[in-house]
Scaffold this active site. Structure first.
Site, PDB file in Angstrom:
ATOM      1  N   ASN A 154       0.863  -1.179   0.000  1.00 58.71           N
ATOM      2  CA  ASN A 154       0.000   0.000   0.000  1.00 58.71           C
ATOM      3  C   ASN A 154       0.901   1.231   0.000  1.00 58.71           C
ATOM      4  O   ASN A 154       1.495   1.564   1.022  1.00 58.71           O
ATOM      5  CB  ASN A 154      -0.900  -0.036   1.243  1.00 58.71           C
ATOM      6  CG  ASN A 154      -1.716   1.232   1.410  1.00 58.71           C
ATOM      7  OD1 ASN A 154      -1.768   2.072   0.510  1.00 58.71           O
ATOM      8  ND2 ASN A 154      -2.357   1.363   2.565  1.00 58.71           N
ATOM      9  N   TRP A 155       0.977   1.865  -1.160  1.00 55.99           N
ATOM     10  CA  TRP A 155       1.904   3.004  -1.280  1.00 55.99           C
ATOM     11  C   TRP A 155       1.386   4.250  -0.569  1.00 55.99           C
ATOM     12  O   TRP A 155       2.107   5.239  -0.449  1.00 55.99           O
ATOM     13  CB  TRP A 155       2.152   3.325  -2.769  1.00 55.99           C
ATOM     14  CG  TRP A 155       2.915   2.268  -3.514  1.00 55.99           C
ATOM     15  CD1 TRP A 155       3.405   1.075  -3.015  1.00 55.99           C
ATOM     16  CD2 TRP A 155       3.279   2.291  -4.901  1.00 55.99           C
ATOM     17  NE1 TRP A 155       4.051   0.378  -4.014  1.00 55.99           N
ATOM     18  CE2 TRP A 155       3.990   1.103  -5.183  1.00 55.99           C
ATOM     19  CE3 TRP A 155       3.083   3.200  -5.941  1.00 55.99           C
ATOM     20  CZ2 TRP A 155       4.490   0.806  -6.456  1.00 55.99           C
ATOM     21  CZ3 TRP A 155       3.580   2.916  -7.212  1.00 55.99           C
ATOM     22  CH2 TRP A 155       4.279   1.725  -7.456  1.00 55.99           C
ATOM     23  N   LYS A 156       0.132   4.248  -0.156  1.00 56.14           N
ATOM     24  CA  LYS A 156      -0.479   5.422   0.484  1.00 56.14           C
ATOM     25  C   LYS A 156      -0.265   6.659  -0.405  1.00 56.14           C
ATOM     26  O   LYS A 156      -0.274   6.527  -1.625  1.00 56.14           O
ATOM     27  CB  LYS A 156       0.046   5.583   1.914  1.00 56.14           C
ATOM     28  CG  LYS A 156      -0.157   4.276   2.721  1.00 56.14           C
ATOM     29  CD  LYS A 156       0.098   4.420   4.193  1.00 56.14           C
ATOM     30  CE  LYS A 156      -0.135   3.065   4.887  1.00 56.14           C
ATOM     31  NZ  LYS A 156       0.082   3.131   6.342  1.00 56.14           N
ATOM     32  N   HIS A 175      -9.402   0.930   5.170  1.00 50.65           N
ATOM     33  CA  HIS A 175      -8.097   1.129   5.808  1.00 50.65           C
ATOM     34  C   HIS A 175      -8.280   2.054   7.024  1.00 50.65           C
ATOM     35  O   HIS A 175      -9.072   2.992   6.990  1.00 50.65           O
ATOM     36  CB  HIS A 175      -7.097   1.742   4.823  1.00 50.65           C
ATOM     37  CG  HIS A 175      -5.697   1.704   5.352  1.00 50.65           C
ATOM     38  ND1 HIS A 175      -5.243   2.633   6.268  1.00 50.65           N
ATOM     39  CD2 HIS A 175      -4.695   0.836   5.150  1.00 50.65           C
ATOM     40  CE1 HIS A 175      -3.990   2.331   6.585  1.00 50.65           C
ATOM     41  NE2 HIS A 175      -3.632   1.249   5.924  1.00 50.65           N
ATOM     42  N   GLU A 208      -6.638   4.429   8.178  1.00 46.69           N
ATOM     43  CA  GLU A 208      -6.439   5.866   7.952  1.00 46.69           C
ATOM     44  C   GLU A 208      -7.697   6.504   7.372  1.00 46.69           C
ATOM     45  O   GLU A 208      -8.033   7.643   7.690  1.00 46.69           O
ATOM     46  CB  GLU A 208      -5.218   6.078   7.042  1.00 46.69           C
ATOM     47  CG  GLU A 208      -3.930   5.764   7.798  1.00 46.69           C
ATOM     48  CD  GLU A 208      -2.771   5.289   6.938  1.00 46.69           C
ATOM     49  OE1 GLU A 208      -2.816   5.443   5.706  1.00 46.69           O
ATOM     50  OE2 GLU A 208      -1.821   4.736   7.529  1.00 46.69           O
ATOM     51  N   GLU A 212      -5.005  -5.125  10.530  1.00 50.19           N
ATOM     52  CA  GLU A 212      -3.980  -4.099  10.721  1.00 50.19           C
ATOM     53  C   GLU A 212      -4.239  -3.388  12.048  1.00 50.19           C
ATOM     54  O   GLU A 212      -5.027  -2.424  12.092  1.00 50.19           O
ATOM     55  CB  GLU A 212      -4.034  -3.084   9.573  1.00 50.19           C
ATOM     56  CG  GLU A 212      -3.745  -3.684   8.216  1.00 50.19           C
ATOM     57  CD  GLU A 212      -3.217  -2.627   7.252  1.00 50.19           C
ATOM     58  OE1 GLU A 212      -2.103  -2.828   6.762  1.00 50.19           O
ATOM     59  OE2 GLU A 212      -3.888  -1.612   7.021  1.00 50.19           O
ATOM     60  N   GLY A 227       2.954   2.021  10.837  1.00 51.37           N
ATOM     61  CA  GLY A 227       3.896   3.122  10.711  1.00 51.37           C
ATOM     62  C   GLY A 227       4.620   3.472  11.992  1.00 51.37           C
ATOM     63  O   GLY A 227       5.253   4.518  12.093  1.00 51.37           O
ATOM     64  N   SER A 245       3.957  -2.488  10.199  1.00 45.93           N
ATOM     65  CA  SER A 245       5.409  -2.553  10.368  1.00 45.93           C
ATOM     66  C   SER A 245       6.013  -3.900   9.961  1.00 45.93           C
ATOM     67  O   SER A 245       6.941  -4.394  10.597  1.00 45.93           O
ATOM     68  CB  SER A 245       5.792  -2.190  11.814  1.00 45.93           C
ATOM     69  OG  SER A 245       5.340  -0.870  12.127  1.00 45.93           O
ATOM     70  N   GLY A 277       3.068  -1.056   4.240  1.00 42.11           N
ATOM     71  CA  GLY A 277       3.100   0.368   3.931  1.00 42.11           C
ATOM     72  C   GLY A 277       4.518   0.826   3.661  1.00 42.11           C
ATOM     73  O   GLY A 277       5.028   0.743   2.545  1.00 42.11           O
ATOM     74  N   GLY A 278       5.193   1.300   4.698  1.00 41.75           N
ATOM     75  CA  GLY A 278       6.524   1.884   4.548  1.00 41.75           C
ATOM     76  C   GLY A 278       7.496   1.027   3.746  1.00 41.75           C
ATOM     77  O   GLY A 278       8.202   1.533   2.863  1.00 41.75           O
TER      78      GLY A 278
HETATM   79  P1  13P Z   1       3.341   0.154   7.700  1.00 37.08           P
HETATM   80  O1  13P Z   1       3.841  -1.096   7.010  1.00 37.08           O
HETATM   81  O2  13P Z   1       4.049   1.394   7.253  1.00 37.08           O
HETATM   82  O3  13P Z   1       3.248  -0.012   9.178  1.00 37.08           O
HETATM   83  O4  13P Z   1       1.823   0.379   7.170  1.00 37.08           O
HETATM   84  C1  13P Z   1       0.927  -0.662   7.223  1.00 37.08           C
HETATM   85  C2  13P Z   1      -0.288  -0.281   6.479  1.00 37.08           C
HETATM   86  O5  13P Z   1      -1.035   0.597   6.884  1.00 37.08           O
HETATM   87  C3  13P Z   1      -0.562  -0.957   5.203  1.00 37.08           C
HETATM   88  O6  13P Z   1      -1.836  -0.687   4.742  1.00 37.08           O
END
Ligand code: 13P
Length: 250
Positions: free
Chosen positions: A9-11, A95, A97, A167, A173, A212, A233-234
């Protein structure tokens, strides 16, 4: 029976050149004899760039969200048929967020899930508790409510064509990963809950862990009985970090 899925997920990251490069490097990273799948979720404007790279490769791709309506006067929104039109096969819904910052209630997430499936997309339904909810021992109740909001509208049959992602908000993050045991416990809870409705569908459903995930912890997490890959994510923002996760399990 369930192929592992490593999903990025590149956000709200990358630019057009970076998206093309990252997608190309990921698509080139597949091992020919592995059953592990990879998917990426770029920002909307770069979906067509990813599509041109991914077409003809094993790389799957989708969007990070969608609007629940079919079409019409919804300025600034993107509907399911547009994603299908761009070759997407999947879409994230719910998600944390979006739940926390953009008004995605349990009910709205259910509507998005339904809209995605109606257009032929596989929804990746994200659920998870906050730190406060975990500390108050509400984790299972929160996740049950998130699942029930969808189940009560779709029935269990809809989960034959869906992916779940657990998640925990406190692990996103933050560098704080759920331990393999903590994650497995919730994954098993979710699978058992769905198995009470349909054992076959629950047995075939992929449940990803997100929060993470990195190359150094992926193998142990994904070795758990009910963890079928990750939503990353990251560590999905460079091909080195993302392929380190894939290579740890492929
Ligand atoms: P991180 O891997 O940066 O913790 O993010 C997870 C995430 O929200 C994937 O959708």
């Amino acid at each position: 029976m369930r192929n592992l899925l490593v999903a990025g997920n590149w956000k709200m990251n990358t630019d057009s050149a970076g998206a093309a490069q990252l997608a190309t490097e990921v698509a080139n990273g597949f091992k020919p004899d592995s059953t592990v799948e990879m998917a990426i979720f770029p920002p909307y404007p770069y979906i067509s760039i990813v599509a041109s790279v991914a077409t003809g490769t094993a790389l799957q791709y989708g969007a990070q969200d969608l609007n629940e309506h079919e079409s019409g006067a919804h300025t600034g929104e993107i509907c399911a048929s547009m994603l299908v039109n761009m070759g997407c096969s999947m879409v994230l819904v719910g998600h944390s967020e979006r739940r926390a910052m953009y008004g995605d209630s349990n009910e709205r997430v259910a509507c998005k899930f339904i809209a995605a499936q109606a257009a032929g997309l596989t929804p990746v339904l994200c659920v998870g508790e906050t730190l406060e909810q975990r500390e108050n021992n509400e984790t299972e109740a929160v996740i049950s409510r998130q699942l029930d909001a969808v189940l009560s509208r779709t029935g269990i049959q809809a989960f034959a064509n869906a992916v779940l992602a657990y998640e925990p908000v406190w692990a996103i993050g933050t560098g704080k990963t759920a331990s393999p045991e903590q994650a497995q416990q919730i994954h098993a809870f979710m699978r058992d809950k769905l198995a009470a409705l349909d054992g076959i569908i629950a047995g075939q459903l992929r449940i990803l862990y997100g929060g993470s995930v990195k190359g150094s912890n992926a193998a142990e997490l994904f070795a758990q009985a009910d963890i079928d890959g990750g939503l990353i994510g990251g560590a999905s923002l460079t091909s080195d970090a993302f392929l380190a996760i894939y290579n740890a399990v492929a």
